[in-house]
Design an enzyme around this catalytic site. Structure first.
Site, PDB file in Angstrom:
ATOM      1  N   HIS A  98      35.278  14.193  22.178  1.00  0.00           N
ATOM      2  CA  HIS A  98      34.757  14.235  20.802  1.00  0.00           C
ATOM      3  C   HIS A  98      33.863  13.040  20.505  1.00  0.00           C
ATOM      4  O   HIS A  98      33.829  12.052  21.242  1.00  0.00           O
ATOM      5  CB  HIS A  98      35.897  14.294  19.778  1.00  0.00           C
ATOM      6  CG  HIS A  98      36.773  13.069  19.747  1.00  0.00           C
ATOM      7  ND1 HIS A  98      37.688  12.782  20.735  1.00  0.00           N
ATOM      8  CD2 HIS A  98      36.883  12.073  18.837  1.00  0.00           C
ATOM      9  CE1 HIS A  98      38.328  11.662  20.441  1.00  0.00           C
ATOM     10  NE2 HIS A  98      37.859  11.199  19.300  1.00  0.00           N
ATOM     11  N   ASP A 100      33.358  10.565  17.192  1.00  0.00           N
ATOM     12  CA  ASP A 100      34.061  10.273  15.944  1.00  0.00           C
ATOM     13  C   ASP A 100      33.224  10.692  14.735  1.00  0.00           C
ATOM     14  O   ASP A 100      32.029  10.396  14.645  1.00  0.00           O
ATOM     15  CB  ASP A 100      34.381   8.774  15.853  1.00  0.00           C
ATOM     16  CG  ASP A 100      35.522   8.400  16.788  1.00  0.00           C
ATOM     17  OD1 ASP A 100      36.361   9.268  17.083  1.00  0.00           O
ATOM     18  OD2 ASP A 100      35.560   7.238  17.236  1.00  0.00           O
ATOM     19  N   HIS A 253      34.042  10.576  23.705  1.00  0.00           N
ATOM     20  CA  HIS A 253      35.172   9.932  24.365  1.00  0.00           C
ATOM     21  C   HIS A 253      36.384  10.848  24.378  1.00  0.00           C
ATOM     22  O   HIS A 253      36.431  11.839  23.635  1.00  0.00           O
ATOM     23  CB  HIS A 253      35.488   8.567  23.746  1.00  0.00           C
ATOM     24  CG  HIS A 253      35.855   8.617  22.297  1.00  0.00           C
ATOM     25  ND1 HIS A 253      34.929   8.819  21.297  1.00  0.00           N
ATOM     26  CD2 HIS A 253      37.051   8.513  21.676  1.00  0.00           C
ATOM     27  CE1 HIS A 253      35.535   8.826  20.130  1.00  0.00           C
ATOM     28  NE2 HIS A 253      36.840   8.654  20.323  1.00  0.00           N
ATOM     29  N   ARG A 268      41.999  -0.154  15.823  1.00  0.00           N
ATOM     30  CA  ARG A 268      40.689   0.516  15.789  1.00  0.00           C
ATOM     31  C   ARG A 268      39.887   0.121  14.561  1.00  0.00           C
ATOM     32  O   ARG A 268      40.424   0.048  13.449  1.00  0.00           O
ATOM     33  CB  ARG A 268      40.894   2.029  15.809  1.00  0.00           C
ATOM     34  CG  ARG A 268      39.594   2.812  15.945  1.00  0.00           C
ATOM     35  CD  ARG A 268      39.847   4.260  16.236  1.00  0.00           C
ATOM     36  NE  ARG A 268      40.297   4.984  15.054  1.00  0.00           N
ATOM     37  CZ  ARG A 268      40.556   6.295  15.032  1.00  0.00           C
ATOM     38  NH1 ARG A 268      40.417   7.015  16.131  1.00  0.00           N
ATOM     39  NH2 ARG A 268      40.963   6.883  13.934  1.00  0.00           N
TER      40      ARG A 268
HETATM   41  C1  SIN Z   1      40.130   7.742  19.592  1.00  0.00           C
HETATM   42  O1  SIN Z   1      39.846   8.910  19.832  1.00  0.00           O
HETATM   43  O2  SIN Z   1      39.502   7.066  18.771  1.00  0.00           O
HETATM   44  C2  SIN Z   1      41.278   7.098  20.350  1.00  0.00           C
HETATM   45  C3  SIN Z   1      40.853   6.629  21.696  1.00  0.00           C
HETATM   46  C4  SIN Z   1      41.979   6.032  22.487  1.00  0.00           C
HETATM   47  O3  SIN Z   1      43.075   5.844  21.942  1.00  0.00           O
HETATM   48  O4  SIN Z   1      41.772   5.734  23.657  1.00  0.00           O
END
Ligand code: SIN
Length: 283
Positions: A98, A100, A253, A268
């Protein structure tokens, strides 16, 4: 500061810089340039206080909240999200390719993740470069996507999560009613590099505008398979103190959910595009 490319098309590790003490604006400008060139940058062995981590994020733009009722945030710092999977949990966040916030009309520029607890094995994150993927698209696919727009739907993400985990409401149910689908051009021009990028992703994109999912899926699946070619992605193995910063305008990612029985915790930050950014154009 040293920059080492991770693969031919995506990712660079930046070393010999201590983010806890570096206050040199040129260094951060350079980091941003390396990000634009590689779609994602990685740092190792950083010891960042909460304040210092927030400062790092703010050097690249305004930090914004996701406003998700299911993601915890740090007390007194609502812009710092805690992405934690407990040892006895089944689902994680992000185990589908995806971008973000692609379901929003104004998706964020970047995401930063800092590892505070990692499993002894597993829990890697994969990153794909969607500009490199566009460049290497066969001509017939370039023709096929020309001028198309795609629908990015949070409801589609939830539906797929339900099918995959069998228990979507536990993690995502309360977000169900919070956002509506939006459309974006399938091919966008990155506002800072000028490169064309493929802007569809398997988590959020079910159909093209004006087409049903059934009509859209054959072409979408060809695009998704193309982006997932090994040439286009890298795999990042986390250690405590590792930090990744990716450019959502040119990266997908995927958080691999293969570490059941161990906890994993990331902090995050979501970075909004700089105010001066021109709107990405359709081509
Ligand atoms: C996310 O999708 O932002 C999480 C990525 C992760 O936890 O590696």
């Amino acid at each position: 500061m040293k920059v080492q490319k991770v693969t031919g098309y995506v990712g660079a590790t930046i070393s010999e810089v201590d983010l806890a003490t570096c206050d040199d604006a040129d260094t951060y400008r350079y980091i941003y340039r390396v990000l634009l060139e590689n779609a994602v940058v990685f740092f190792r062995d950083q010891e960042l206080s909460i304040e210092r981590y927030l400062e790092f994020g703010r050097r690249f733009g305004e930090l914004i909240r996701n406003n998700s009722p299911v993601i915890r945030t740090m007390a007194d710092h609502p812009e710092l999200e805690i992405i934690r999977k407990e040892a006895d949990a089944i689902s994680n966040i992000g185990d589908e390719w995806h971008t973000d916030q692609s379901h929003r009309p104004d998706p964020c520029m970047g995401t930063i993740l800092y590892a505070v607890e990692v499993p002894s094995h597993g829990g890697d994150t994969l990153f794909a470069n969607t500009a490199a993927a566009y460049d290497s698209l066969p001509d017939d696919l370039k023709q096929a996507v020309r001028g198309l727009r795609a629908v990015h739907s949070p409801e589609y993400l939830l539906r797929q999560t339900a099918e995959r985990t069998g228990d979507p409401d536990k993690l995502f149910g309360s977000t169900r009613a919070t956002s509506r689908p939006t459309t974006h051009p399938v091919v966008r021009v990155h506002p800072e590099t000028g490169r064309k990028v493929l802007y569809v992703n398997p988590a959020y994109t079910e159909n093209f505008e004006g087409q049903t999912p059934e009509q859209s899926q054959p072409l979408l699946q060809r695009l998704f398979s193309h982006v997932q070619r090994p040439e286009h992605y890298c795999r990042f193995r986390w250690r405590k103190g590792s930090l990744a910063f990716w450019d959502n305008r040119q990266a997908w990612h995927y958080a691999v959910n293969d570490y059941h029985g161990s906890a994993r915790e990331m902090r995050r930050l979501i970075v909004r595009a700089p105010a001066h950014e021109p709107l990405a154009q359709a081509v």
